[in-house]
Motif scaffolding. Structure first.
Motif, PDB file in Angstrom:
ATOM      1  N   GLY A  19       0.771  -1.237   0.000  1.00 37.17           N
ATOM      2  CA  GLY A  19       0.000   0.000   0.000  1.00 37.17           C
ATOM      3  C   GLY A  19       0.797   1.280   0.000  1.00 37.17           C
ATOM      4  N   THR A 208     -10.107  -4.237   0.495  1.00 42.95           N
ATOM      5  CA  THR A 208      -8.733  -4.734   0.379  1.00 42.95           C
ATOM      6  C   THR A 208      -7.964  -3.941  -0.673  1.00 42.95           C
ATOM      7  OG1 THR A 208      -9.407  -6.966   1.029  1.00 42.95           O
ATOM      8  CG2 THR A 208      -7.303  -6.753  -0.110  1.00 42.95           C
ATOM      9  N   MET A 211      -7.035  -0.535   0.710  1.00 46.63           N
ATOM     10  CA  MET A 211      -6.010  -0.617   1.736  1.00 46.63           C
ATOM     11  C   MET A 211      -4.659  -1.020   1.166  1.00 46.63           C
ATOM     12  SD  MET A 211      -7.460   0.193   4.607  1.00 46.63           S
ATOM     13  CE  MET A 211      -6.400  -0.469   5.876  1.00 46.63           C
ATOM     14  N   SER A 212      -4.658  -1.706   0.012  1.00 47.02           N
ATOM     15  CA  SER A 212      -3.427  -2.280  -0.537  1.00 47.02           C
ATOM     16  C   SER A 212      -2.824  -1.471  -1.669  1.00 47.02           C
ATOM     17  CB  SER A 212      -3.691  -3.707  -1.036  1.00 47.02           C
ATOM     18  OG  SER A 212      -4.187  -4.529  -0.007  1.00 47.02           O
ATOM     19  N   THR A 217      -6.592   5.207  -2.285  1.00 56.75           N
ATOM     20  CA  THR A 217      -6.876   5.872  -1.018  1.00 56.75           C
ATOM     21  C   THR A 217      -7.495   7.232  -1.276  1.00 56.75           C
ATOM     22  OG1 THR A 217      -4.967   4.770  -0.036  1.00 56.75           O
ATOM     23  CG2 THR A 217      -5.902   6.635   1.162  1.00 56.75           C
TER      24      THR A 217
END
Length: 274
Positions: A19, A208, A211-212, A217
């Motif tokens: 991330g 997921t 977050m990754s 984001t």
């Protein structure tokens, strides 16, 4: 990039799949930004080609599909016309997930309309070995593409969610979606099992992704500046998700559970795809 050792490549890829942004990866590893980007592009392309070949004749039973929003260059309302002509602005990643194995057999990056849905569903149908039960949300762009690609050889239902009025608080309205106050199933084709009409797994997989991958984001400046880099980052993410990352409930990777792989891949194996 060709001068990097295996250890340096592993450090770069490990930072990206956990991330970190490109610039954060540069600070962590001490490797030049252009070198990091080139490694991402080359390996992302290799991961996409490998998964395209590996995910064939899949014996899935229950599939869930959803779309996740992102953008490149700028958000749609702020994107200049010359960049919009190049595809800039809002971008949607269409994702399919096997509810049993948690495998992501395919994805498609494009706008949120029926043409993109048709390409996505055509790709999905070509990877399956048998009749499946499919669940999507209430997005109407799915209806015609699913009918044209699968015909009557599918058990298809939509999960339509109902949302309440948005909050009167300006801050909550700006940063939070409306509250879901209920949901109901609609059978579109075949005889889907109503007990398995759900999009919970694929929506959890969307979390997921956010977050990754720093590019997903919200409220940051880590978004993609080129759509090609977004494509490569997603291909690398799904390579790591499908083959390297042990699923918490399965105790194995999705690829192992689906019978595509017989072991947990390490990053050296992924890098060897180059």
């Amino acid at each position: 990039m060709n001068k990097l050792s295996t250890e340096e490549r592993r450090a770069v890829i490990a930072a990206l799949v956990e991330g970190n942004s490109i610039r954060a990866t540069v600070r962590i590893t001490g490797i030049a930004k252009n070198t990091v980007v080139k490694l991402l592009c080359d390996l992302g392309r290799a991961c996409s080609e490998y998964q395209d070949k590996a995910f064939r004749n899949l014996k899935c039973k229950r599939l869930q599909c959803d779309e996740i929003w992102s953008f490149f260059y700028a958000k749609e309302k702020n994107c200049p016309l010359e960049q919009k002509l190049k595809g800039g602005g809002d971008v949607w990643t269409w994702v399919a997930l096997d509810a049993d194995t948690k495998l992501v057999p395919c994805w498609f990056i494009g706008p949120q309309h029926a043409t993109a849905a048709y390409h996505f569903m055509t790709d999905l149908q070509e990877r399956l070995a048998n009749r499946v039960q499919l669940t999507t949300d209430g997005h109407r762009a799915y209806l015609i593409p699913v009918n044209r690609t699968f015909g009557t050889e599918i058990d298809y239902a939509m999960l339509i969610k109902l949302y309440g009025k948005p909050s009167q608080d300006i801050r909550e309205t700006r940063y939070s979606p409306a509250v879901c106050i209920g949901a109901f199933n609609t059978v579109v084709s075949g005889e889907p099992d109503t007990n398995h009409v759900s999009t919970s797994y694929v929506e959890r997989q969307n979390l997921t992704m956010r977050m990754s991958m720093r590019r997903f984001t919200r409220l940051t400046n880590g978004f993609s500046k080129k759509v090609e880099n977004l494509e490569h980052a997603i291909a690398l993410h799904y390579m790591h998700y499908n083959f390297c990352r042990i699923h918490q409930t399965l105790r194995v990777t999705p690829a192992m559970e689906a019978g595509v792989s017989d072991h947990v891949w390490d990053l050296d194996e992924v890098i060897a795809l180059l």
